[in-house]
Design a protein around this motif. Structure first.
Motif, PDB file in Angstrom:
ATOM      1  N   ARG A   2     -14.424   4.167   3.634  1.00  0.00           N
ATOM      2  CA  ARG A   2     -13.976   5.019   2.639  1.00  0.00           C
ATOM      3  C   ARG A   2     -14.636   5.980   2.278  1.00  0.00           C
ATOM      4  O   ARG A   2     -14.205   7.235   2.032  1.00  0.00           O
ATOM      5  N   THR A  25     -11.114  15.356 -17.601  1.00  0.00           N
ATOM      6  CA  THR A  25      -9.661  14.471 -17.913  1.00  0.00           C
ATOM      7  C   THR A  25      -8.821  15.427 -18.917  1.00  0.00           C
ATOM      8  O   THR A  25      -8.996  16.536 -19.598  1.00  0.00           O
ATOM      9  N   ARG A  81     -15.208  -8.207   0.062  1.00  0.00           N
ATOM     10  CA  ARG A  81     -15.263  -7.548   1.240  1.00  0.00           C
ATOM     11  C   ARG A  81     -17.145  -7.367   1.516  1.00  0.00           C
ATOM     12  O   ARG A  81     -17.566  -7.389   0.496  1.00  0.00           O
ATOM     13  N   ASP A 184      -1.201   4.813  -7.513  1.00  0.00           N
ATOM     14  CA  ASP A 184      -1.373   3.429  -7.880  1.00  0.00           C
ATOM     15  C   ASP A 184      -0.702   3.457  -9.511  1.00  0.00           C
ATOM     16  O   ASP A 184      -0.599   2.560 -10.160  1.00  0.00           O
ATOM     17  N   ALA A 194      -2.369  -3.950   3.300  1.00  0.00           N
ATOM     18  CA  ALA A 194      -3.337  -2.943   3.547  1.00  0.00           C
ATOM     19  C   ALA A 194      -2.791  -1.378   3.434  1.00  0.00           C
ATOM     20  O   ALA A 194      -2.951  -0.597   4.132  1.00  0.00           O
ATOM     21  N   GLY A 196      -1.995   0.176  -0.069  1.00  0.00           N
ATOM     22  CA  GLY A 196      -1.867   0.927  -1.234  1.00  0.00           C
ATOM     23  C   GLY A 196      -2.374   2.336  -1.096  1.00  0.00           C
ATOM     24  O   GLY A 196      -1.519   3.327  -1.833  1.00  0.00           O
ATOM     25  N   ALA A 197      -3.486   2.897  -0.338  1.00  0.00           N
ATOM     26  CA  ALA A 197      -3.829   4.185  -0.348  1.00  0.00           C
ATOM     27  C   ALA A 197      -2.966   4.661   0.552  1.00  0.00           C
ATOM     28  O   ALA A 197      -2.546   6.029   0.304  1.00  0.00           O
ATOM     29  N   GLY A 198      -2.323   4.065   1.756  1.00  0.00           N
ATOM     30  CA  GLY A 198      -1.441   4.704   2.536  1.00  0.00           C
ATOM     31  C   GLY A 198      -0.041   5.184   1.906  1.00  0.00           C
ATOM     32  O   GLY A 198       0.160   6.388   2.150  1.00  0.00           O
TER      33      GLY A 198
HETATM   34  C1  LIG Z   1      -9.771  -5.071  -2.890  1.00  0.00           C
HETATM   35  C2  LIG Z   1      -8.629  -3.910  -2.418  1.00  0.00           C
HETATM   36  C3  LIG Z   1      -8.562  -3.518  -0.914  1.00  0.00           C
HETATM   37  C4  LIG Z   1      -7.619  -2.547  -0.721  1.00  0.00           C
HETATM   38  N1  LIG Z   1      -7.475  -2.236   0.605  1.00  0.00           N
HETATM   39  C5  LIG Z   1      -6.711  -1.233   0.932  1.00  0.00           C
HETATM   40  C6  LIG Z   1      -6.426  -0.859   2.599  1.00  0.00           C
HETATM   41  O1  LIG Z   1      -6.840  -1.644   3.324  1.00  0.00           O
HETATM   42  N2  LIG Z   1      -5.534  -0.018   2.631  1.00  0.00           N
HETATM   43  C7  LIG Z   1      -5.006   0.875   1.758  1.00  0.00           C
HETATM   44  O2  LIG Z   1      -4.107   1.635   2.341  1.00  0.00           O
HETATM   45  N3  LIG Z   1      -5.125   0.410   0.541  1.00  0.00           N
HETATM   46  C8  LIG Z   1      -6.154  -0.457   0.007  1.00  0.00           C
HETATM   47  N4  LIG Z   1      -6.288  -0.798  -1.223  1.00  0.00           N
HETATM   48  C9  LIG Z   1      -5.282   0.215  -2.244  1.00  0.00           C
HETATM   49  C10 LIG Z   1      -6.152   1.527  -2.428  1.00  0.00           C
HETATM   50  O3  LIG Z   1      -7.360   1.055  -2.931  1.00  0.00           O
HETATM   51  C11 LIG Z   1      -5.276   2.108  -3.567  1.00  0.00           C
HETATM   52  O4  LIG Z   1      -3.655   1.877  -3.588  1.00  0.00           O
HETATM   53  C12 LIG Z   1      -5.543   3.629  -3.757  1.00  0.00           C
HETATM   54  O5  LIG Z   1      -6.969   3.781  -4.071  1.00  0.00           O
HETATM   55  C13 LIG Z   1      -4.654   4.269  -4.680  1.00  0.00           C
HETATM   56  O6  LIG Z   1      -5.104   5.651  -4.658  1.00  0.00           O
HETATM   57  P1  LIG Z   1      -4.917   6.436  -6.062  1.00  0.00           P
HETATM   58  O7  LIG Z   1      -5.325   7.957  -5.841  1.00  0.00           O
HETATM   59  O8  LIG Z   1      -3.166   6.362  -6.621  1.00  0.00           O
HETATM   60  O9  LIG Z   1      -5.674   5.705  -7.118  1.00  0.00           O
HETATM   61  P2  LIG Z   1      -7.144   5.534  -7.614  1.00  0.00           P
HETATM   62  O10 LIG Z   1      -7.967   5.411  -5.836  1.00  0.00           O
HETATM   63  O11 LIG Z   1      -7.510   4.242  -8.311  1.00  0.00           O
HETATM   64  O12 LIG Z   1      -7.954   6.712  -7.988  1.00  0.00           O
HETATM   65  C14 LIG Z   1      -7.635   7.308  -9.169  1.00  0.00           C
HETATM   66  C15 LIG Z   1      -8.772   8.380  -9.603  1.00  0.00           C
HETATM   67  O13 LIG Z   1      -8.334   8.722 -10.987  1.00  0.00           O
HETATM   68  C16 LIG Z   1      -9.421   8.857 -11.577  1.00  0.00           C
HETATM   69  N5  LIG Z   1      -9.003   8.808 -13.437  1.00  0.00           N
HETATM   70  C17 LIG Z   1      -8.931   7.400 -13.789  1.00  0.00           C
HETATM   71  N6  LIG Z   1      -8.545   7.911 -14.878  1.00  0.00           N
HETATM   72  C18 LIG Z   1      -8.571   9.237 -15.159  1.00  0.00           C
HETATM   73  C19 LIG Z   1      -8.418  10.055 -16.444  1.00  0.00           C
HETATM   74  N7  LIG Z   1      -8.134   9.623 -17.304  1.00  0.00           N
HETATM   75  N8  LIG Z   1      -8.731  11.423 -15.942  1.00  0.00           N
HETATM   76  C20 LIG Z   1      -8.892  11.749 -15.013  1.00  0.00           C
HETATM   77  N9  LIG Z   1      -9.208  11.059 -13.914  1.00  0.00           N
HETATM   78  C21 LIG Z   1      -9.041   9.781 -14.070  1.00  0.00           C
HETATM   79  C22 LIG Z   1     -10.518   7.889 -11.152  1.00  0.00           C
HETATM   80  O14 LIG Z   1     -11.731   8.257 -11.298  1.00  0.00           O
HETATM   81  C23 LIG Z   1      -9.933   7.792  -9.545  1.00  0.00           C
HETATM   82  O15 LIG Z   1     -10.809   8.729  -9.099  1.00  0.00           O
HETATM   83  C24 LIG Z   1      -7.081  -1.860  -1.747  1.00  0.00           C
HETATM   84  C25 LIG Z   1      -7.277  -1.871  -3.135  1.00  0.00           C
HETATM   85  C26 LIG Z   1      -8.156  -3.267  -3.187  1.00  0.00           C
HETATM   86  C27 LIG Z   1      -8.334  -3.531  -4.851  1.00  0.00           C
END
Ligand SMILES: Cc1cc2nc3c(=O)[nH]c(=O)nc-3n(C[C@H](O)[C@H](O)[C@H](O)COP(=O)(O)OP(=O)(O)OC[C@H]3O[C@@H](n4cnc5c(N)ncnc54)[C@H](O)[C@@H]3O)c2cc1C
Length: 270
Positions: A2, A25, A81, A184, A194, A196-198
């Motif tokens: 990551r 924020t 992990r 998310d 695997a 969620g981030a994808g």
């Molecule tokens: C154990 C585990 C394993 C995983 N393995 C995988 C994998 O192998 N492959 C894969 O593709 N995905 C995987 N995922 C899923 C992946 O981590 C998430 O789907 C992804 O991080 C979602 O991205 P996002 O940007 O939507 O949210 P996040 O990564 O949660 O980012 C949200 C951001 O918003 C910020 N934030 C929060 N609240 C506020 C606010 N009020 N104001 C401003 N900023 C704020 C946070 O600080 C953060 O930086 C895994 C998840 C878990 C829990």
């Protein structure tokens, strides 16, 4: 790993000239005539034609934008992990089943891999950081060979990460006026596919495509959600279903079939 992906993404973002403000924020926003006036915690006020919110599974914006939206639900498993050196024979993802534990090895570079291990836990519990490696060692007891070696090498200095698994699928719409949510914040999944981030990154790509080709932002957002819904629903629901199958000791063949079906759907165009 990551941190490597993160630095690639952040370097590209800055190189593109994006105005990045970290640790800030949205405190208030008001919509008027297709314009969103946003106040931020650094005391600034700016006007935007579109606000895209990606504040994760515990999104505070979701709570304010859609107070009735479902909240993330604990699915009964913890994900452990561990980062380790990669032996040459681990050249793809490997899965190991020892009901009720599922584990796997995932190569992440020429020299590194990570171990993931899913364990059942009826309720969310607090696992003290200092004792996590010991608990992981106990959970790895059924395994031999390479997993057995990793287990025997665990110590207080091992870097272990543990998270309860939660999921949420927010029904459409994912926007109110010109404030839209992606990632998310609207479709947090368990990691069984695997993906969620994808799918979060795909959201950003597909949304920018529609914004580039549509002059009407509302229409672009509708088309975006229509295109994304089925794929994101499939990832969240099938991931949760795979976790349930693991908890219910489903046969490896059934598990493999649902994973293969989901992976084949994921290979389709986004
Ligand atoms: C154990 C585990 C394993 C995983 N393995 C995988 C994998 O192998 N492959 C894969 O593709 N995905 C995987 N995922 C899923 C992946 O981590 C998430 O789907 C992804 O991080 C979602 O991205 P996002 O940007 O939507 O949210 P996040 O990564 O949660 O980012 C949200 C951001 O918003 C910020 N934030 C929060 N609240 C506020 C606010 N009020 N104001 C401003 N900023 C704020 C946070 O600080 C953060 O930086 C895994 C998840 C878990 C829990």
């Amino acid at each position: 790993m990551r941190p490597v992906l993160h630095s690639i993404l952040s370097n590209r973002t800055r190189a593109a000239g994006t105005d990045v403000r970290l640790g800030v924020t949205m405190t208030e926003w008001k919509q008027d005539n297709g314009r969103v006036t946003v106040k931020t915690s650094d005391g600034q006020q700016r006007v935007y034609s579109l606000v895209v919110v990606a504040d994760g599974a515990l999104s505070k914006t979701r709570e304010r934008l859609f107070p009735d939206a479902p909240k993330p639900k604990y699915t009964g498993q913890y994900c452990w992990r561990l980062v380790a050196d990669r032996p040459p024979e681990i050249d793809r993802c490997h899965f190991y089943l020892a009901h009720p534990i599922t584990a796997g090895l995932m190569p992440t570079s020429a020299t590194q891999m990570y171990l993931f291990l899913l364990s059942p836990e009826p309720q969310k519990i607090r696992i003290e950081e200092g004792t996590q490696w010991q608990r992981l060692k106990e959970l790895m007891a059924p395994f031999g060979a390479i997993l057995g070696k990793l287990r025997d090498n665990l110590s207080a200095s091992s870097i272990v990460n543990v998270r309860p698994l939660e999921a949420v699928l927010v029904p459409r719409p994912w926007h109110r006026g010109n404030v839209a949510m992606i990632g998310d914040a609207v479709h947090a999944t368990t990691p069984h596919l695997a993906s969620g981030a994808g799918i979060a990154v795909e959201d950003a790509l597909v949304l920018s495509d529609f914004l580039a080709s549509e002059t009407d932002i509302g229409r672009a957002l509708d088309r975006f959600e229509e295109r994304r819904w089925e794929r994101c629903r499939m990832v969240v629901e099938n991931s949760v279903a795979i976790g349930e199958m693991e908890l219910n000791h489903a046969s490896p063949d059934k598990l493999k079939a649902l994973m293969a079906e989901s992976e084949s759907a994921l290979r389709a165009d986004i």
